[in-house]
Design a protein around this motif. Structure first.
Motif, short mmCIF file in Angstrom:
data_model
loop_
_atom_site.label_atom_id
_atom_site.label_comp_id
_atom_site.label_asym_id
_atom_site.label_seq_id
_atom_site.Cartn_x
_atom_site.Cartn_y
_atom_site.Cartn_z
N GLY A 111 11.27 25.57 9.95
CA GLY A 111 10.89 26.54 10.97
C GLY A 111 12.04 27.46 11.34
N MET A 112 13.25 26.91 11.43
CA MET A 112 14.41 27.74 11.74
C MET A 112 14.69 28.72 10.60
SD MET A 112 16.79 24.74 13.41
CE MET A 112 18.10 25.81 13.99
N ALA A 113 14.50 28.27 9.35
CA ALA A 113 14.70 29.18 8.22
C ALA A 113 13.68 30.31 8.23
CB ALA A 113 14.61 28.39 6.91
N CYS A 114 12.42 30.00 8.57
CA CYS A 114 11.40 31.05 8.65
C CYS A 114 11.75 32.07 9.72
CB CYS A 114 10.04 30.42 8.94
SG CYS A 114 9.38 29.41 7.60
N GLY A 115 12.25 31.60 10.86
CA GLY A 115 12.69 32.54 11.88
C GLY A 115 13.90 33.33 11.46
N HIS A 116 14.82 32.69 10.71
CA HIS A 116 16.03 33.38 10.25
C HIS A 116 15.70 34.52 9.30
CE1 HIS A 116 20.26 33.77 9.16
NE2 HIS A 116 19.90 33.75 7.89
N PHE A 117 14.68 34.33 8.45
CA PHE A 117 14.27 35.37 7.50
C PHE A 117 13.20 36.29 8.07
CE2 PHE A 117 15.68 32.02 4.43
CZ PHE A 117 16.82 32.69 4.03
N LEU A 118 12.94 36.20 9.39
CA LEU A 118 12.01 37.09 10.09
C LEU A 118 10.60 37.05 9.48
CD1 LEU A 118 14.31 40.21 10.69
CD2 LEU A 118 13.82 38.31 12.25
N MET A 119 10.15 35.84 9.15
CA MET A 119 8.77 35.70 8.68
C MET A 119 7.81 36.04 9.82
SD MET A 119 6.80 32.29 7.24
CE MET A 119 7.69 32.27 5.69
N PRO A 120 6.76 36.81 9.58
CA PRO A 120 5.80 37.13 10.65
C PRO A 120 5.23 35.86 11.29
CG PRO A 120 5.40 38.52 8.74
CD PRO A 120 6.42 37.50 8.32
N PHE A 121 5.01 35.93 12.59
CA PHE A 121 4.59 34.73 13.32
C PHE A 121 3.28 34.17 12.80
CE2 PHE A 121 1.88 33.01 16.72
CZ PHE A 121 2.61 31.89 17.04
N TRP A 122 2.27 35.02 12.61
CA TRP A 122 0.97 34.51 12.22
C TRP A 122 0.98 33.95 10.80
CZ3 TRP A 122 -2.08 33.20 15.81
CH2 TRP A 122 -2.12 33.91 17.02
N THR A 123 1.86 34.45 9.94
CA THR A 123 2.02 33.85 8.62
C THR A 123 2.59 32.44 8.75
OG1 THR A 123 2.41 36.03 7.64
CG2 THR A 123 3.10 34.12 6.37
N PHE A 124 3.62 32.30 9.59
CA PHE A 124 4.24 31.00 9.81
C PHE A 124 3.26 30.02 10.46
CE2 PHE A 124 6.63 28.34 12.91
CZ PHE A 124 7.30 27.53 11.99
N PHE A 125 2.55 30.47 11.49
CA PHE A 125 1.64 29.58 12.20
C PHE A 125 0.43 29.19 11.35
CE2 PHE A 125 -1.66 28.74 15.49
CZ PHE A 125 -1.05 27.65 16.06
N LEU A 126 -0.08 30.12 10.55
CA LEU A 126 -1.19 29.80 9.66
C LEU A 126 -0.78 28.72 8.66
CD1 LEU A 126 -4.05 30.36 8.58
CD2 LEU A 126 -3.06 32.17 7.17
N GLY A 127 0.43 28.85 8.10
CA GLY A 127 0.91 27.83 7.19
C GLY A 127 1.04 26.47 7.86
N LEU A 128 1.49 26.46 9.13
CA LEU A 128 1.60 25.21 9.87
C LEU A 128 0.23 24.57 10.09
CD1 LEU A 128 4.20 25.98 12.68
CD2 LEU A 128 4.51 24.51 10.71
N VAL A 129 -0.74 25.36 10.50
CA VAL A 129 -2.08 24.82 10.77
C VAL A 129 -2.71 24.27 9.49
CG1 VAL A 129 -4.41 25.41 11.52
CG2 VAL A 129 -2.44 26.30 12.77
N LEU A 130 -2.58 25.00 8.39
CA LEU A 130 -3.15 24.53 7.13
C LEU A 130 -2.45 23.26 6.65
CD1 LEU A 130 -3.66 27.90 5.22
CD2 LEU A 130 -5.39 26.48 6.30
N GLY A 131 -1.12 23.23 6.79
CA GLY A 131 -0.37 22.08 6.28
C GLY A 131 -0.48 20.86 7.16
N LYS A 132 -0.31 21.04 8.47
CA LYS A 132 -0.27 19.90 9.38
C LYS A 132 -1.65 19.46 9.86
CE LYS A 132 4.39 20.34 11.31
NZ LYS A 132 4.77 18.92 11.20
N ALA A 133 -2.45 20.42 10.34
CA ALA A 133 -3.74 20.07 10.95
C ALA A 133 -4.86 19.88 9.94
CB ALA A 133 -4.14 21.14 11.97
#
Length: 438
Positions: free
Chosen positions: A293-315
């Motif tokens: 998550g810190m790496a995604c923020g460091h590379f300025l990944m868009p929030f909804w791209t990051f959150f969508l990946g989290l929901v698909l992977g975790k939930a």
């Protein structure tokens, strides 16, 4: 002469250099920040501020509930009030939030007047309970509460035990929340007498909603590390936790260097594949996902791209894979195998303190297996459950002790982290004042 050379007076006719403005200390105890500002101070002033920064950092490290309870609680309360007031101000100044809150409240009161708000209230409590537990499980850098072991998987076990008792899945489970259970929770329905074949997929459907909501909460809990690194990278600043995590050096141990290489690989994977990398890294129990998550923020990944990946992977993937594993382990045949293995493996005598009134020949395996059987019967609510509970009052439940210990550790960790954060902000003000003094 040394002082004039330090302040910028060179050789020749260049004259004394103008005094550089003092920058704002965003990281009060960072030696790199002080070294960068070294030319703005005289040597004596620099040494004084450096010593002050080190002393403040040492004082902040001593904040602990066990060593300094009153000072720690003072800074904890101070930080809580700051967060509450900051949340109220930020919410009040946003029109969209105010309008949405007003609309929701008006709809709720209209349903309340019409006496139709019971389902809305129960649904809200159900969703907030499981999502909240998921957030508590993953929030913070490794300091989250193990709410899955404490609440979600015991709930899954109760469902499996009730299916074994009732022979079907026609019983209510949604009222098992907030530490209480409704009167109809896990109670077999009298109008459904025929037993049906319940397979693994039917068990999963019975608990899939709770698992999804808990997984959604774990995804939400991963947002703070991402947001901190994103905001720091956006303005060109360095995040202290991110830099320390990826720092490598010869003085580190072999395990630390191995972890550093693993994090380096994860960093390259996130940078190259983006959304796919987030899904892959979050779809299995990854203890180092905070760094992702810190790496995604460091590379300025868009929030909804990051959150969508989290929901698909975790939930949608990870929590349901874990659910199938626990459903297999909680079946009666698997439980019997585990209890038999404990009895045959732990053949050493049980400690007298744990054995209590048991015979002197009681082994540790027998003691643990008996306690597990008692706990299982209590959770199943069988006909002998009350007698089992009465006979086990002399020895506290292992699961209850573990639950109490984990919850206490989590609460103490949260209090200490917030207290150190408040002390850090106070130290920042002290260092800025000292830097502005002549």
């Amino acid at each position: 002469k040394r002082r004039s050379a330090w302040e910028g007076g060179g050789q020749g006719n260049e004259g004394p250099r103008k005094k550089q403005p003092v920058e704002s200390l965003q990281e009060p105890c960072s030696m790199d920040k002080l070294e960068a500002m070294k030319k703005a101070f005289t040597p004596r002033k620099y040494q004084r501020i450096r010593k002050m920064s080190v002393d403040l950092e040492m004082e902040r490290a001593k904040l602990s509930i066990l060593r300094r309870p009153f000072i720690t609680l003072y800074y904890f309360n101070l930080m809580v009030w700051k967060l509450v007031l900051s949340g109220i101000r930020s919410t009040y100044h946003r029109k969209a939030v105010r309008r949405s809150a007003g609309l929701i409240l008006s709809l709720y009161f209209s349903l309340k007047v019409a006496d139709r708000a019971d389902k809305v209230e129960s649904g809200f409590c159900f969703v907030s309970w499981w999502v909240g537990l998921g957030i508590l499980s993953s929030i913070g850098l490794g300091t989250g509460m193990h709410s899955g072991l404490l609440f979600l998987w015991p709930h899954v076990f109760r469902v499996v035990a009730s299916v074994e008792k009732c022979g079907n899945t026609h019983f209510e489970t949604h009222s098992d929340m907030w530490g209480f259970r409704g009167e109809d929770a896990f109670v077999c329905k009298t109008d459904v007498k025929l037993k049906e074949e319940v397979n693994l997929f039917s068990l999963w459907k019975k608990v899939s909603l709770e698992c999804f909501l808990w997984g959604l909460g774990t995804a939400i809990g991963e947002i703070p590390p991402y947001a901190l690194c994103y905001s720091a990278s956006l303005v060109g600043k360095k995040n202290k936790d991110f830099e320390e995590a990826f720092e490598t050096g010869a003085q580190k141990s072999t395990i630390s260097r191995y972890m550093g290489s693993w994090l380096e690989w994860m960093l390259k994977l996130v940078k190259r594949h983006g959304l796919v990398a987030v899904i892959m890294l979050s779809a299995w129990p990854n203890a180092a996902f905070d760094m992702c998550g810190m790496a995604c923020g460091h590379f300025l990944m868009p929030f909804w791209t990051f959150f969508l990946g989290l929901v698909l992977g975790k939930a949608c993937i990870k929590v349901h894979m874990q659910c199938f594993v626990f459903l297999v382990l909680f079946r009666e045949s698997s439980r019997d195998m585990i209890l038999s293995f404990l009895k045959n493996s732990l053949t050493m005598p049980a400690p007298p303190l744990l054995a209590g009134n048991s015979d002197g020949d009681t082994t540790l395996g027998d003691l643990i297996s008996n306690q597990l059987v008692k706990q299982i019967e209590t959770m199943r609510g069988g006909k002998d459950a009350k007698n089992i509970v009465k006979s086990s009052h002399s020895f506290p439940s292992i699961i209850s002790l573990a639950t109490l210990l984990l919850v206490a550790m989590f609460i103490i960790s949260c209090i200490e982290q917030l207290a150190k954060r408040a002390k850090e902000e106070e130290d920042l003000i002290l260092l800025e004042t000292a830097a502005k003094e002549d």
